[in-house]
Motif scaffolding. Structure first.
Motif, PDB file in Angstrom:
ATOM      1  N   TYR A   1       0.846  -1.199   0.000  1.00  0.00           N
ATOM      2  CA  TYR A   1       0.000   0.000   0.000  1.00  0.00           C
ATOM      3  C   TYR A   1       0.874   1.238   0.000  1.00  0.00           C
ATOM      4  CZ  TYR A   1       1.028   1.325   4.816  1.00  0.00           C
ATOM      5  OH  TYR A   1       1.661   1.754   5.947  1.00  0.00           O
ATOM      6  N   MET A   2       0.253   2.317  -0.318  1.00  0.00           N
ATOM      7  CA  MET A   2       0.960   3.584  -0.412  1.00  0.00           C
ATOM      8  C   MET A   2       0.789   4.331   0.893  1.00  0.00           C
ATOM      9  SD  MET A   2       0.529   5.576  -3.901  1.00  0.00           S
ATOM     10  CE  MET A   2       0.879   4.246  -5.014  1.00  0.00           C
ATOM     11  N   ASP A   3       1.895   4.704   1.464  1.00  0.00           N
ATOM     12  CA  ASP A   3       1.886   5.400   2.740  1.00  0.00           C
ATOM     13  C   ASP A   3       1.322   6.812   2.557  1.00  0.00           C
ATOM     14  OD1 ASP A   3       2.266   5.404   5.422  1.00  0.00           O
ATOM     15  OD2 ASP A   3       4.418   5.889   5.358  1.00  0.00           O
ATOM     16  N   CYS A   4       0.691   7.304   3.622  1.00  0.00           N
ATOM     17  CA  CYS A   4       0.217   8.697   3.520  1.00  0.00           C
ATOM     18  C   CYS A   4       0.288   9.388   4.863  1.00  0.00           C
ATOM     19  CB  CYS A   4      -1.178   8.758   2.923  1.00  0.00           C
ATOM     20  SG  CYS A   4      -2.409   7.820   3.828  1.00  0.00           S
ATOM     21  N   ASP A   5       0.183  10.716   4.816  1.00  0.00           N
ATOM     22  CA  ASP A   5       0.342  11.504   6.041  1.00  0.00           C
ATOM     23  C   ASP A   5      -1.009  11.719   6.721  1.00  0.00           C
ATOM     24  OD1 ASP A   5      -0.990  13.441   4.623  1.00  0.00           O
ATOM     25  OD2 ASP A   5       0.797  14.671   4.244  1.00  0.00           O
ATOM     26  N   ALA A   6      -0.986  12.569   7.725  1.00  0.00           N
ATOM     27  CA  ALA A   6      -2.195  12.779   8.532  1.00  0.00           C
ATOM     28  C   ALA A   6      -3.332  13.353   7.700  1.00  0.00           C
ATOM     29  CB  ALA A   6      -1.883  13.700   9.714  1.00  0.00           C
ATOM     30  N   ALA A   7      -2.995  14.122   6.633  1.00  0.00           N
ATOM     31  CA  ALA A   7      -4.028  14.696   5.773  1.00  0.00           C
ATOM     32  C   ALA A   7      -4.419  13.709   4.681  1.00  0.00           C
ATOM     33  CB  ALA A   7      -3.542  16.009   5.156  1.00  0.00           C
ATOM     34  N   LYS A   8      -3.961  12.451   4.814  1.00  0.00           N
ATOM     35  CA  LYS A   8      -4.233  11.403   3.840  1.00  0.00           C
ATOM     36  C   LYS A   8      -3.577  11.679   2.491  1.00  0.00           C
ATOM     37  CE  LYS A   8      -8.462   9.591   5.929  1.00  0.00           C
ATOM     38  NZ  LYS A   8      -9.849   9.186   5.732  1.00  0.00           N
ATOM     39  N   LEU A   9      -2.547  12.503   2.476  1.00  0.00           N
ATOM     40  CA  LEU A   9      -1.813  12.777   1.241  1.00  0.00           C
ATOM     41  C   LEU A   9      -0.706  11.737   1.106  1.00  0.00           C
ATOM     42  CD1 LEU A   9      -1.531  16.663   1.601  1.00  0.00           C
ATOM     43  CD2 LEU A   9      -3.021  15.395   0.027  1.00  0.00           C
ATOM     44  N   THR A  10      -0.610  11.174  -0.070  1.00  0.00           N
ATOM     45  CA  THR A  10       0.385  10.138  -0.330  1.00  0.00           C
ATOM     46  C   THR A  10       1.799  10.681  -0.149  1.00  0.00           C
ATOM     47  OG1 THR A  10      -1.064   9.142  -1.929  1.00  0.00           O
ATOM     48  CG2 THR A  10       1.240   8.529  -2.058  1.00  0.00           C
ATOM     49  N   THR A  11       2.636   9.866   0.490  1.00  0.00           N
ATOM     50  CA  THR A  11       4.033  10.269   0.636  1.00  0.00           C
ATOM     51  C   THR A  11       4.851   9.827  -0.569  1.00  0.00           C
ATOM     52  OG1 THR A  11       4.536   8.203   1.774  1.00  0.00           O
ATOM     53  CG2 THR A  11       3.895  10.075   3.153  1.00  0.00           C
ATOM     54  N   GLY A  12       4.305   8.935  -1.359  1.00  0.00           N
ATOM     55  CA  GLY A  12       5.034   8.465  -2.536  1.00  0.00           C
ATOM     56  C   GLY A  12       5.830   7.201  -2.286  1.00  0.00           C
ATOM     57  N   THR A  13       5.723   6.615  -1.085  1.00  0.00           N
ATOM     58  CA  THR A  13       6.472   5.380  -0.796  1.00  0.00           C
ATOM     59  C   THR A  13       5.507   4.226  -0.557  1.00  0.00           C
ATOM     60  OG1 THR A  13       6.476   5.876   1.564  1.00  0.00           O
ATOM     61  CG2 THR A  13       8.358   6.635   0.279  1.00  0.00           C
ATOM     62  N   LEU A  14       5.966   3.011  -0.932  1.00  0.00           N
ATOM     63  CA  LEU A  14       5.149   1.809  -0.776  1.00  0.00           C
ATOM     64  C   LEU A  14       5.579   1.035   0.462  1.00  0.00           C
ATOM     65  CD1 LEU A  14       5.226   0.803  -4.513  1.00  0.00           C
ATOM     66  CD2 LEU A  14       3.117   0.990  -3.199  1.00  0.00           C
ATOM     67  N   ASN A  15       4.605   0.470   1.174  1.00  0.00           N
ATOM     68  CA  ASN A  15       4.888  -0.365   2.331  1.00  0.00           C
ATOM     69  C   ASN A  15       3.982  -1.593   2.276  1.00  0.00           C
ATOM     70  OD1 ASN A  15       6.904   1.034   3.738  1.00  0.00           O
ATOM     71  ND2 ASN A  15       5.377   2.511   4.516  1.00  0.00           N
TER      72      ASN A  15
ATOM     73  N   THR B   1      -2.668   6.602  -6.560  1.00  0.00           N
ATOM     74  CA  THR B   1      -2.939   7.855  -5.876  1.00  0.00           C
ATOM     75  C   THR B   1      -1.698   8.741  -5.987  1.00  0.00           C
ATOM     76  OG1 THR B   1      -4.462   6.914  -4.284  1.00  0.00           O
ATOM     77  CG2 THR B   1      -3.275   8.874  -3.592  1.00  0.00           C
ATOM     78  N   GLY B   2      -1.900   9.989  -6.381  1.00  0.00           N
ATOM     79  CA  GLY B   2      -0.755  10.901  -6.498  1.00  0.00           C
ATOM     80  C   GLY B   2      -0.020  10.781  -7.807  1.00  0.00           C
ATOM     81  N   ALA B   3      -0.508   9.947  -8.742  1.00  0.00           N
ATOM     82  CA  ALA B   3       0.185   9.787 -10.029  1.00  0.00           C
ATOM     83  C   ALA B   3       0.265  11.107 -10.782  1.00  0.00           C
ATOM     84  CB  ALA B   3      -0.522   8.728 -10.878  1.00  0.00           C
ATOM     85  N   ALA B   4      -0.721  11.989 -10.552  1.00  0.00           N
ATOM     86  CA  ALA B   4      -0.700  13.276 -11.245  1.00  0.00           C
ATOM     87  C   ALA B   4       0.206  14.280 -10.522  1.00  0.00           C
ATOM     88  CB  ALA B   4      -2.121  13.839 -11.334  1.00  0.00           C
ATOM     89  N   TYR B   5       0.627  13.906  -9.313  1.00  0.00           N
ATOM     90  CA  TYR B   5       1.442  14.809  -8.494  1.00  0.00           C
ATOM     91  C   TYR B   5       2.919  14.457  -8.621  1.00  0.00           C
ATOM     92  CZ  TYR B   5       3.053  17.261  -4.275  1.00  0.00           C
ATOM     93  OH  TYR B   5       3.722  18.074  -3.398  1.00  0.00           O
ATOM     94  N   PHE B   6       3.216  13.149  -8.558  1.00  0.00           N
ATOM     95  CA  PHE B   6       4.613  12.686  -8.632  1.00  0.00           C
ATOM     96  C   PHE B   6       4.990  12.419 -10.084  1.00  0.00           C
ATOM     97  CE2 PHE B   6       3.264  11.396  -4.340  1.00  0.00           C
ATOM     98  CZ  PHE B   6       4.225  12.029  -3.593  1.00  0.00           C
ATOM     99  N   GLU B   7       6.045  13.079 -10.517  1.00  0.00           N
ATOM    100  CA  GLU B   7       6.455  12.946 -11.917  1.00  0.00           C
ATOM    101  C   GLU B   7       6.772  11.486 -12.277  1.00  0.00           C
ATOM    102  OE1 GLU B   7       9.421  15.711 -13.044  1.00  0.00           O
ATOM    103  OE2 GLU B   7       9.238  15.248 -15.174  1.00  0.00           O
ATOM    104  N   LYS B   8       7.274  10.750 -11.275  1.00  0.00           N
ATOM    105  CA  LYS B   8       7.708   9.373 -11.557  1.00  0.00           C
ATOM    106  C   LYS B   8       6.545   8.464 -11.987  1.00  0.00           C
ATOM    107  CE  LYS B   8       7.476   8.327  -6.573  1.00  0.00           C
ATOM    108  NZ  LYS B   8       8.158   7.815  -5.378  1.00  0.00           N
ATOM    109  N   TRP B   9       5.336   8.844 -11.588  1.00  0.00           N
ATOM    110  CA  TRP B   9       4.174   8.013 -11.945  1.00  0.00           C
ATOM    111  C   TRP B   9       3.295   8.640 -13.024  1.00  0.00           C
ATOM    112  CZ3 TRP B   9       2.881   7.522  -6.041  1.00  0.00           C
ATOM    113  CH2 TRP B   9       3.779   6.586  -5.442  1.00  0.00           C
ATOM    114  N   SER B  10       3.734   9.787 -13.536  1.00  0.00           N
ATOM    115  CA  SER B  10       2.797  10.585 -14.338  1.00  0.00           C
ATOM    116  C   SER B  10       2.393   9.917 -15.643  1.00  0.00           C
ATOM    117  CB  SER B  10       3.382  11.972 -14.606  1.00  0.00           C
ATOM    118  OG  SER B  10       4.552  11.842 -15.405  1.00  0.00           O
TER     119      SER B  10
END
Lengths: 665, 665
Positions: free
Chosen positions: B532-546, B635-644
């Motif tokens: 799963y994709m880790d996320c912060d308190a605001a439920k925003l993806t950090t970009g790392t998988l766990n 999630t966040g694919a539009a935010y992180f260039e690596k997944w765009s």
């Protein structure tokens, strides 16, 4: 009980059709009153002495129309509703959409017999004489709408051969019913030669304009086929009878015309001859669309198939038109005469003069209001429905067939004993439980004179109603002038009454108060006499006369707590069933220290009831709210043989009396 | 903004007119739907990708019609509403009264431009070729009603020369729009040769009956003028343009025909040629009223004045008809597909199979209901209006243009930074405040297969909506089979989009519960992965998988109070913007001890959000009422260039994905 529904029955031709129909059928009328007056229907009721249920309905309102079909068992429809002159769209909406709506409602109620009022206008510029075989080629929007409806009726029959449909192509209807009570309302028809001539005759128009005298006719003016409206109305009945008689469905057109052509100038000269004077006219150019020289009906088909031919001459039509126009110079529309309510159960007619006005309702011929300088002087109810309250002490009502009390209902005629229905304990009061006061009267016919306005009502009290013998027709005329209300009663047994003799004693039961006070105490009174008829505890007359002395009412006195409810006699040797030609006697005068209004009552009658209103307890009023003064024949005249000549009415005789309520202010 | 009002716009010719109009004008449609289906309008919307306000109005209901004129600024009317075959009275009521009502409402709103759909039937038995100067002499009730309306329009113009009125005398319209999405509903027209042949072709009719082969033509069958309905529709636009261009009022008739005559047998042979096989037919006697040998339009006036000539061949019409009939063998009317509500804001489409049914609404393409053995398994609202509640946690909704959260709205395309509109505190959730879930979708187009039924919706997300670049057209197909709902997304930038590249990540946000319990605890679950994709308190993806281990969701586990709201990743090396051709992966299975229903979710997508519904508090529901499982791009694919590359869509490319919600029961 089945009915003929007449659409547009308040119109010119429609009202004449309804009048003719009423003699043979039960009739229901619907009319939008957009271009007509309910008075036409009330006048027909007055003439026919027959109830004609009326509904203000636009044919396009299918729901309202359906309700009429739900309420009455309609067997056939005579369809005259429609406009003649308006914008094309309004013509099509009223004439075509309206008819389609009507036919839909008829279909859903399984009513499939219709006489449609078409028009010679469907022929356009056809060559005369025009038979029903002539080409249908209308040139006016009005004519087009008629042709479309004919087509619809024809298609309807072809699609469902149960339909029986007649289209009457009416030429130029003229004249009026000889009674002068119904006719062509001049507001509706500004362009027809005869109504215009009639208006010139009575002075509401300057002159007749003749549009073009360059037609190829003997005098250069165009030829039309004029036919008396009464003949036309009979044509509708003939067509209806034809449809009823047919043992199969059909669609058929018939011309209704005289078959004779008359030029506009011919009409002018005929009119001048009948009127006895030459009226001004001018020849002006043709209007746009004026180009048909001659339109004359070939009437063979109607003659052969309907047995109908126009009978009345143009001269007769002109006479009848002049009669109608002279009696109704403004048609049905008169400013100072109002009707409101639902046309049947709630009509009130108010006539106003400066400082004085009086209102009479169809229900009971009741005087519902008199105002002097804006102050009401009559006990009344706000709502006509309240007059049906059991506690109503006959406020303003017409009382009949026999006023006052009959012991256990007993009365005698020529020594023969009768019993009327009782309604006050064991006795009959004021004509019984279904007395005149509880009946809807026909009319009124309003007549507007220079100094007064009269409202004439009719009521036909059928043989046996309340136990009284004979069909009694009563005509009551209320004449309102600048300071008085005069009431005239006229009654007679109808020619076809099975009984040849009856009893009658009519009066009006208005209660007066000169001030808005709670009761009438302090009113200053003077009666014409103190001779009164003694009565017992049940208020039944003993048949003996005495003098009332406490106070002596033949001298001016101020009303304290005196309780008076007696028949006072002003003529101890009355003669004749019709008192109308006798001099009016002043029988009461009343004043009050808190008003300058003086009230005087006059009558031609030999006696009158004077009542101080004791014991009244009804909506809005307690005891002694007004006094009633009701002139009539002796109380008990129908009970005591010695007085019976006052109230015995034989067929051929006319009962009559007059009462005047006059106010000085 | 001004509109063209089209009456009868849901009908055969009407829907084609509306389609042609939509390219140039704003269109409002009124139709009584007495003889037509709203689906025709929704199909035109789907084709035109344009909102077409619709009102179910009978023209005789002037009040309802007036409201449409009050609500929209109508500049002109194209009037096609009317019946062709019915009782004469219903024909007249609909065609004549209805038109009169329409014209009254137009007049009262000062709208005086009208193109009227007349018919060659006004000519009756005229000699061909028929010019507009030929005599109007209809022989059928339908033709008569058309002629009456022409007359009314003419009179209207003569009476008020501001009117601009065209009467289009249409000959025999045939064929269908080449899309196969609109055409002649065969239920409405049982008597025309081409629709009958098409029915014989698809097997819903035995054979063609040819009524008479004794006419004086080359093969004995009568000649008619067949014209492609798309050509006819263009004729309406040409007439409208003519009226708009005219600098004065007018009334004018134009023939719309091909100018060519074809016999019934000619048509039959052409049809056989196009269809590739000979269909059965028989010759039977003429029907009553069949007697016109040849009806061919003289089309000179339309060619000269309107610049209009029919372009399409009969062969083309036959091809288009076959396309339409094959795609819609029962026309618009299909038993197991229902629409209800107000046609605009409240459409719900339910497809039912034994034991399984699913319902989708136009609003948000929302899956509003799934029932398994009559038990609802979806969180939903009773009333579509409630989907607009601010507390709605995207129940059943289509999520787009970009699913899940964008930090402060930020996203990038090819290294370029963009900001979307925010709607969850400082961040953008599920596409922003005006996301796909809050839009009305066009369609659906229902397709009925042997084993499933699909409902296809379209939504055009305009450039700049919620801050996303480019005009994005999304087509969503919901396919309901006996035990599953499959959702297919397809999206592309429109050819005329100003922007050449955008971002897309679409999903469906249905919440499931296998039992009617208050919450989903006790549900037995198995996910395809615990990555799963880790996320912060605001439920925003950090970009790392766990790996999620409490519990290990990749092993069967029973849901207790576990709170899960994470993006799980099934493909760590996703490629391609269109995943539809990839194999469906099972990503979740769910059972429950209190039901035998098994729920499996499949997708072609690389990841999915799994959410246990914590914190929900909306009408009818508290926390954890259902779980959502929404496959999409990371999630966040539009935010992180690596997944765009997962979400970047260029013009000419097609985005695609599939989801299957399957139930065993």
């Amino acid at each position: 009980m089945s009915y003929i529904l007449v659409t547009g029955g308040a119109g010119y031709v429609g009202s004449h059709v309804v009048l003719e129909l009423s003699a043979k059928y039960n009739v229901v009328v619907v009319d939008s009153l957009v271009n007509s007056s309910y008075d036409a229907v009330s006048h027909v009721e007055f003439l026919a002495k027959k109830k004609i249920p009326f509904f203000k309905v636009d044919l396009n309102d299918a729901d309202a129309l359906s309700e009429v079909f739900d309420q009455y068992q309609i067997s056939s429809v005579i369809h005259l509703a429609g406009l003649k002159e308006d914008s094309p769209l309004d013509l099509y909406e009223n004439n075509v959409s309206g008819t389609i709506s009507l036919l839909k409602v008829m279909t859903s109620h399984n009513v499939k017999t219709i006489v449609f009022s078409s028009s010679a206008a469907v022929y356009g510029d056809a060559t005369t004489p025009i038979s029903e075989e002539s080409l249908v080629a209308p040139t006016t929007a009005d004519g087009k709408t008629k042709a479309v409806v004919e087509d619809i009726l024809h298609d309807l029959y072809l699609n469902d051969p149960q339909w029986k449909a007649a289209a009457l192509r009416v030429f130029n209807p003229v004249g009026a019913d000889p009674s002068g009570l119904i006719g062509e309302d001049p507001l509706g028809v500004p362009n027809h030669v005869l109504p215009i001539l009639a208006q010139v005759y009575i002075g509401t128009r300057d002159k007749l304009s003749i549009f073009g005298n360059d037609y190829s006719t003997h005098d250069g003016t165009p030829i039309r086929d004029y036919v008396h409206v009464t003949d036309v109305a009979k044509g509708y009945l003939a067509a209806l009878a034809y449809l009823h008689k047919a043992d199969h469905g059909l669609y058929r057109e018939w011309n209704l015309g005289s078959g004779k052509g008359t030029t506009v100038l011919d009409i002018y000269h005929l009119f001048s001859k009948v009127a006895g004077k030459d009226l001004p006219y001018e020849v002006v150019p043709r209007r746009s669309g004026d180009h048909v020289t001659s339109l004359i009906a070939n009437t063979e088909r109607a003659t052969k198939e309907l047995g109908w031919t126009a009978q009345l001459s143009i001269e007769q039509a002109i006479k009848d038109l002049l009669n109608w126009t002279t009696k109704n110079p403004s048609g049905y529309h008169v400013d100072n005469y109002f009707s409101n309510g639902d046309y049947e159960a709630n009509r009130i007619h108010t006539v106003k003069y400066p400082g004085f006005q009086a209102s009479v309702a169809n229900y009971g011929g009741t005087v519902v209001d008199i105002q002097v300088n804006g102050i009401p002087v009559l006990c009344n109810y706000k709502d006509l429905q309240d007059y049906k309250l059991p506690t109503n002490p006959f406020f303003g009502a017409t009382v009949g067939r026999v006023s006052e009390r009959l012991p256990e209902g007993h009365f005698q005629i020529n020594g023969k004993q009768f019993v009327a229905d009782v309604n006050e304990g064991p006795n009959t009061l004021h004509g019984g439980p279904k007395g005149f006061n509880r009946q809807y009267f026909f009319g009124p016919i309003a007549t507007h004179g220079a100094e007064n306005t009269s409202l004439k009502f009719a009521y036909l009290d059928k043989d046996g109603n309340n136990g009284f013998p004979g069909d009694l027709l009563t005509i009551i005329t209320y004449t309102i002038s600048s300071n008085a209300l005069e009431i005239e009663y006229e009654a007679s047994l109808t020619p076809d009454s099975k009984e040849d003799v009856t009893v009658v004693s009519l009066t009006n039961h208005s209660y007066f108060h000169l001030t808005p006070d709670k009761n009438i105490n302090d009113t200053r009174l003077l009666l014409a006499t103190n001779r009164y008829m003694d009565c017992d505890a049940a208020k039944l007359t003993t048949g003996t006369l005495n003098n009332w002395t406490d106070p002596d009412v033949s001298k001016p006195f101020t009303l304290g707590d005196h309780v008076l409810d007696y028949c006072f006699v002003v003529d101890e040797h009355p003669t004749g069933i019709d008192t109308r030609s006798l001099p009016l006697k002043k029988i009461l005068q009343a004043t009050h220290p808190r008003t300058s209004t003086k009230f005087n009552v006059f009558t031609t009658e030999p006696s009158f009831e004077f009542f101080t209103g004791d014991g009244i307890e009804t909506k809005g009023y307690g005891s002694r709210p007004g006094f009633s003064v009701s002139p009539f024949r002796y109380t008990g005249a129908a009970y005591f043989e010695k007085w019976s000549n006052q109230v015995t009415l034989r067929k051929g005789e006319v009962y009559g009396s007059r009462i005047v309520y006059a106010f000085d202010f």
